[in-house]
Design an enzyme around this catalytic site. Structure first.
Site, PDB file in Angstrom:
ATOM      1  N   GLU A 184       1.201 122.488  31.085  1.00 33.48           N
ATOM      2  CA  GLU A 184       2.636 122.195  31.029  1.00 33.48           C
ATOM      3  C   GLU A 184       2.808 120.766  30.535  1.00 33.48           C
ATOM      4  OE1 GLU A 184       4.936 122.500  34.686  1.00 33.48           O
ATOM      5  OE2 GLU A 184       6.774 122.394  33.491  1.00 33.48           O
ATOM      6  N   CYS A 209       8.221 124.540  35.093  1.00 34.10           N
ATOM      7  CA  CYS A 209       9.664 124.303  35.133  1.00 34.10           C
ATOM      8  C   CYS A 209      10.263 124.065  33.758  1.00 34.10           C
ATOM      9  CB  CYS A 209       9.961 123.126  36.044  1.00 34.10           C
ATOM     10  SG  CYS A 209       9.696 123.525  37.768  1.00 34.10           S
ATOM     11  N   ASN A 235       9.448 131.839  35.328  1.00 35.81           N
ATOM     12  CA  ASN A 235       8.456 131.006  36.030  1.00 35.81           C
ATOM     13  C   ASN A 235       8.647 131.177  37.529  1.00 35.81           C
ATOM     14  OD1 ASN A 235       6.533 128.914  36.600  1.00 35.81           O
ATOM     15  ND2 ASN A 235       8.206 127.472  36.806  1.00 35.81           N
ATOM     16  N   GLU A 236       9.192 130.161  38.197  1.00 34.35           N
ATOM     17  CA  GLU A 236       9.384 130.286  39.650  1.00 34.35           C
ATOM     18  C   GLU A 236      10.797 130.797  39.919  1.00 34.35           C
ATOM     19  OE1 GLU A 236       8.405 126.453  41.288  1.00 34.35           O
ATOM     20  OE2 GLU A 236       6.284 126.981  41.445  1.00 34.35           O
TER      21      GLU A 236
HETATM   22  O1  AHR Z   1       3.069 122.258  38.244  1.00 39.56           O
HETATM   23  C1  AHR Z   1       4.235 121.518  38.464  1.00 39.56           C
HETATM   24  C2  AHR Z   1       5.431 122.397  38.738  1.00 39.56           C
HETATM   25  O2  AHR Z   1       5.242 123.076  39.949  1.00 39.56           O
HETATM   26  C3  AHR Z   1       5.677 123.500  37.766  1.00 39.56           C
HETATM   27  O3  AHR Z   1       6.414 123.074  36.675  1.00 39.56           O
HETATM   28  C4  AHR Z   1       6.466 124.496  38.542  1.00 39.56           C
HETATM   29  O4  AHR Z   1       6.267 125.805  38.129  1.00 39.56           O
HETATM   30  C5  AHR Z   1       6.036 124.248  39.974  1.00 39.56           C
HETATM   31  O5  AHR Z   1       7.091 124.056  40.794  1.00 39.56           O
END
Ligand code: AHR
Length: 658
Positions: free
Chosen positions: A45, A239, A373-374
């Site tokens: 990321e 994120c 993602n989350e």
């Molecule tokens: O890895 C850091 C963050 O942690 C990522 O962007 C997210 O998916 C999680 O909350």
């Protein structure tokens, strides 16, 4: 009497003592589940300046003058004007350098790079710029690598003149080779002519990138990834896929095609943590989906892109209005369909042709796609369903990864797992950033997972040691111990990726991270070595393993020992992983059962990761503080032992001969 001994033994363990035997029986004639080639991978990321300023080797910040403040990252002197009718429609800004009208006052711009522009004596750097002179005139610029720091007097370390000979936008390219190594230098361009010049997309790369690609990656960082032998490569987040709002979500179509025309995006990590505020953190998208696919291929990992599901980050947007209405999801679903074409379509398709024009006519062989993602709640499920319905019809061959939310348990998690089963996704992404106790209590996490349900992708995890959210040996040992449970349950867990991957020492937002770097150096943490040991010594099939007659449960009450065993069928090697999380050295006796007649064990390589100081980790200045140490011992017979020191992760590779 037996009862008394049992009670005594139990109380000894509770008091921190170790019961004596520790016999591991491993049945090589009963291989169990296959370990997926994707089992251990990496998750990338753009956080902690992981892409721009990190893996992406571009050294110029704000190269296209597209930051909201177009001269952010640049120091200007003389007559410098920002204009916005440049040659690249999605990056329209450029600068004009004009004679200041004062003979003492030169006109020029300096770029500060990412925490400085670092260059190494006698290395080669490729400078390029789009430039044009004014009509009927010629112009000239001087390009330099400078050290602004020496005794307050700027020192020129490399210099080249470029004649700008036409009023058509033209790309000029030269190599610079500095005569000095400078950590925090600058790139300087100044006008060397009475005539003005327009400059756009100013770029500086080391020539020596990973595999020599021009729009390339930092070789040291990419090599560290390759060394893990990762089976899967998840990208681009995290994120940043979601965006703070939908306008700033990650849009892969903005990250392909000529780099000069890839539009800038905000990076949410620029302001997410107020105490780690980086107002100059943007995504140039120079490292985009083509480069991610290429990197996956070159490091031998299956690509796993994550796409936005039509929802902005739910932490930052409580209102449902922040998300795309379900009946307006078409463009988002189309992005997914087009991405599959970009990765796999033949060169006669629109997106396949673009891939080909970028240099890769062969398909990338995309098999997995994560949607969201989350994410959480019914709002996620109803949107994901729209994707699944369409993709199931047009691309049934693609395996879909769904989310179980931001935490590894609780209401959101339970709800989503039920829903993922109903939607019949192929894999469910679980995330756990948890302290030591959690990792040590979850060795059996997957022992009782439903074998018929979707498989598990442990997509983001790291041990965050209590009160000390930094990399350290203890955290890495807990991760190693926990991962034995992933491996023992390889029929359920098909992929696992630590997170986050990279962090710039001057620009991090989140820690711990797997690899730290500055502009010149990089250092693998102990967590990196754990990942590398798993990635390098994966094996192909799980072997049944018992400890003192009971299945290895991966719990602290087995003397603090966590273990897994596997066979690598092509070589016949037996691979045993043991994490001794206790404070005492322990002898482990191995009994290898079921060897074919005539086969005999010959030797074992023991690769140990150990530190006496649980808070220690590798740093840029002390990169070798904790590293795997390897010894080889001969074996005679099927019964042998190994001393596993206190607080040690050990991989034992047993070789056999016919
Ligand atoms: O890895 C850091 C963050 O942690 C990522 O962007 C997210 O998916 C999680 O909350």
């Amino acid at each position: 009497m037996g009862k008394v001994i049992a009670i005594l033994a139990a109380s000894m363990i509770a008091a921190g003592n170790i019961s004596a035997v520790n016999q591991f029986d491993i049945s090589v004639n009963k291989p169990g589940a296959d370990i997926a080639p994707t089992m251990y991978g990496v998750f990338f990321e753009d956080i902690n300046f992981g892409a721009d300023g990190g893996l992406y080797a571009e050294m110029v910040k704000n190269r296209s003058f597209e930051f909201p403040n177009p001269l952010m990252g640049w120091y200007s002197s003389g007559k410098v004007t920002v204009k916005s009718d440049g040659p690249f429609s999605r990056n329209p800004h450029y600068v004009t350098l004009e004679n200041s009208g004062h003979k003492e006052k030169g006109t020029g711009i300096d770029n500060e790079g990412y925490f400085g522009i670092s260059f190494v004596k006698d290395s080669s750097y490729r400078f390029s710029v789009y430039a044009r002179a004014s009509k009927g005139k010629k112009s000239r610029i001087i390009v330099e690598l400078v050290d602004p720091a020496s005794d307050g007097e700027t020192q020129v370390c490399a210099r080249v003149k470029i004649n700008v000979i036409t009023d058509e936008w033209t790309k000029y390219e030269v190599n610079l080779s500095p005569d000095k190594t400078v950590e925090k230098g600058r790139l300087r361009i100044f006008l060397d002519s009475g005539n003005p010049v327009d400059l756009e997309h100013v770029s500086l790369f080391p020539v020596d990138t990973y595999n020599g690609h021009e729009n390339g990656l930092r070789r040291d960082l990419a090599e560290l990834l390759a060394d893990i032998k990762p089976g899967v490569f998840r990208f681009p987040g995290g994120c940043i896929v979601e965006g703070t709002d939908l306008a700033t979500r990650y849009q892969w179509k903005n990250t392909v095609g000529p780099v000069e025309n890839r539009p800038l995006n905000e990076n949410r990590w620029h302001y997410t943590f107020h105490h780690r505020y980086f107002p100059d953190y943007y995504q140039s998208n120079g490292l985009g989906f083509y480069e991610y696919f290429l990197l996956s291929e070159e490091i031998g990992a299956a690509p796993l892109p994550v796409l936005n599901v039509g929802m902005a980050c739910q932490y930052q947007n409580k209102s449902l209005d922040a998300h795309v209405p379900v009946d307006e999801l078409d463009p988002y679903v189309q992005d997914a369909v087009d991405l599959i074409e970009f990765a796999n379509g033949d060169t006669t398709t629109v997106w396949g042709a673009l891939r080909s024009s970028m240099g890769h006519p062969e398909p990338f062989g995309l098999e997995y796609l994560a949607i969201g993602n989350e994410q959480w709640g019914p709002e996620y499920v109803e949107r994901l369903k729209v994707f699944i319905d369409t993709l199931g019809k047009v691309h049934p061959e693609i395996k879909i990864v769904g989310s179980s939310g931001p935490a590894p348990d609780g209401d959101k998690f339970d709800y989503l797992w039920d829903e993922m089963k109903k939607l019949n996704v192929d894999l469910v992404d679980e995330h756990y950033y948890r302290p030591e106790e959690w990792f040590l209590s979850q060795g059996m996490r997957y022992d009782n997972y439903d074998r018929k349900s979707p498989k598990v992708f442990a997509g983001e995890y790291a041990c965050h040691t209590k009160g000390h959210k930094r990399n350290n040996f203890d955290a890495a040992l807990c991760e190693a111990a926990f991962m034995t449970g992933l491996e023992r349950n390889a029929d359920v867990v098909r992929m696992a990726t630590y997170a986050p991957l990279f962090a710039h020492v001057d620009g991090w937002q989140w820690r711990p991270d797997m690899i730290w770097f500055d502009n010149m150096r990089s250092v693998p943490t102990v967590s990196y070595y754990v990942q590398k040991l798993y990635g390098n010594y994966k094996g192909t099939h799980v072997l049944p393993l018992t400890m003192d007659g009971k299945p290895v449960a991966g719990q602290e009450n087995q003397n603090g020992l966590f273990a897994s065993a596997a066979v690598d069928k092509p070589t016949g090697d037996i691979i045993i992983k043991v994490a001794n999380t206790s404070a005492q050295s322990q002898e482990i006796k191995f009994n290898i059962k079921g060897l074919k007649k005539g086969r005999k064990l010959t030797s074992m390589r023991k690769i140990s990761l150990h530190s006496d100081d649980s808070r220690l980790d590798n740093t840029l200045d002390n990169p070798d503080a904790v590293k795997p140490v390897e010894v080889t011992e001969n074996i005679d017979g099927n019964y042998f032992s190994s001393d596993v020191p206190a607080k040690t992760f050990q991989v034992i590779v047993v070789s056999c001969e016919q």
